[in-house]
Design an enzyme around this catalytic site. Structure first.
Site, PDB file in Angstrom:
ATOM      1  N   ARG A 197       2.021   0.479   2.084  1.00 52.27           N
ATOM      2  CA  ARG A 197       1.080   0.762   3.187  1.00 52.27           C
ATOM      3  C   ARG A 197      -0.350   0.886   2.662  1.00 52.27           C
ATOM      4  O   ARG A 197      -1.299   0.411   3.304  1.00 52.27           O
ATOM      5  CB  ARG A 197       1.498   2.026   3.935  1.00 52.27           C
ATOM      6  CG  ARG A 197       2.767   1.856   4.751  1.00 52.27           C
ATOM      7  CD  ARG A 197       3.026   3.044   5.658  1.00 52.27           C
ATOM      8  NE  ARG A 197       3.089   4.314   4.965  1.00 52.27           N
ATOM      9  CZ  ARG A 197       4.200   4.896   4.516  1.00 52.27           C
ATOM     10  NH1 ARG A 197       5.368   4.279   4.665  1.00 52.27           N
ATOM     11  NH2 ARG A 197       4.151   6.063   3.927  1.00 52.27           N
ATOM     12  N   ALA A 253       8.137   1.234   4.968  1.00 50.67           N
ATOM     13  CA  ALA A 253       8.576   2.588   4.634  1.00 50.67           C
ATOM     14  C   ALA A 253       8.014   3.066   3.298  1.00 50.67           C
ATOM     15  O   ALA A 253       8.201   4.224   2.930  1.00 50.67           O
ATOM     16  CB  ALA A 253      10.103   2.655   4.602  1.00 50.67           C
ATOM     17  N   CYS A 254       7.308   2.199   2.582  1.00 50.99           N
ATOM     18  CA  CYS A 254       6.789   2.505   1.238  1.00 50.99           C
ATOM     19  C   CYS A 254       5.300   2.856   1.322  1.00 50.99           C
ATOM     20  O   CYS A 254       4.493   2.060   1.798  1.00 50.99           O
ATOM     21  CB  CYS A 254       7.002   1.293   0.333  1.00 50.99           C
ATOM     22  SG  CYS A 254       6.198   1.423  -1.280  1.00 50.99           S
ATOM     23  N   GLY A 255       4.939   4.040   0.825  1.00 49.53           N
ATOM     24  CA  GLY A 255       3.544   4.464   0.839  1.00 49.53           C
ATOM     25  C   GLY A 255       2.637   3.545   0.046  1.00 49.53           C
ATOM     26  O   GLY A 255       1.526   3.240   0.477  1.00 49.53           O
ATOM     27  N   ASN A 277       7.074  -3.482   2.527  1.00 52.73           N
ATOM     28  CA  ASN A 277       8.078  -2.562   3.046  1.00 52.73           C
ATOM     29  C   ASN A 277       7.307  -1.459   3.769  1.00 52.73           C
ATOM     30  O   ASN A 277       6.656  -0.635   3.124  1.00 52.73           O
ATOM     31  CB  ASN A 277       8.921  -1.978   1.919  1.00 52.73           C
ATOM     32  CG  ASN A 277       9.932  -0.964   2.405  1.00 52.73           C
ATOM     33  OD1 ASN A 277       9.955  -0.572   3.562  1.00 52.73           O
ATOM     34  ND2 ASN A 277      10.782  -0.520   1.504  1.00 52.73           N
TER      35      ASN A 277
END
Length: 131
Positions: free
Chosen positions: A15, A10-12, A8
């Site tokens: 990433r 948008a997920c730190g 995802n």
């Protein structure tokens, strides 16, 4: 076998895990599961390979899982909800020749990597990935 990350963007944490994989010189297959969705057989296979139950992989933070009663639901009900609403699966899930794991926290990915990442690597919050 290639490295696969169910990601995802948008997920730190997701990433951070992707950055750690890339730091080994590997470009993984990236599956943005919020766009592609899940199938029941796919989830069952991933969870079995990672040694997880659907409840173990249920994302309760920043979802309506509690309002749906999912923390107390059966595995079958949780799987149905995950297939219907992919955000309910915690992430990232990484598959490598060394195994499959839900990589939360992000350093959970390290035993799955063939080579250590070139580093030092920092998480987005500035803390070290290795410690």
């Amino acid at each position: 076998m290639t490295t696969v990350i169910h990601h995802n963007p948008a997920c730190g944490t997701s990433r951070n895990v992707l950055a750690a994989i890339r730091a080994t010189g590997t470009e993984p297959v990236i599956i943005e599961y919020l766009q592609t969705g899940w199938t029941r057989p796919q989830l069952i296979a991933l969870f079995a390979a990672a040694g997880l139950s659907p409840r173990d992989a249920l994302r309760t933070h920043k979802t309506d899982a509690a309002a749906r009663g999912l923390p107390d639901a059966s595995d079958e009900e949780i799987l149905d909800a995950m297939v219907a609403d992919p955000v309910l699966v915690n992430r990232p899930i990484v598959c490598t020749p060394r195994g499959v794991a839900l990589c939360r926290p992000s350093e959970t990915v390290l035993p799955l990597l063939e080579n250590p990442p070139d580093g030092p690597l920092l998480k987005e919050d500035g803390s070290p990935l290795f410690g």
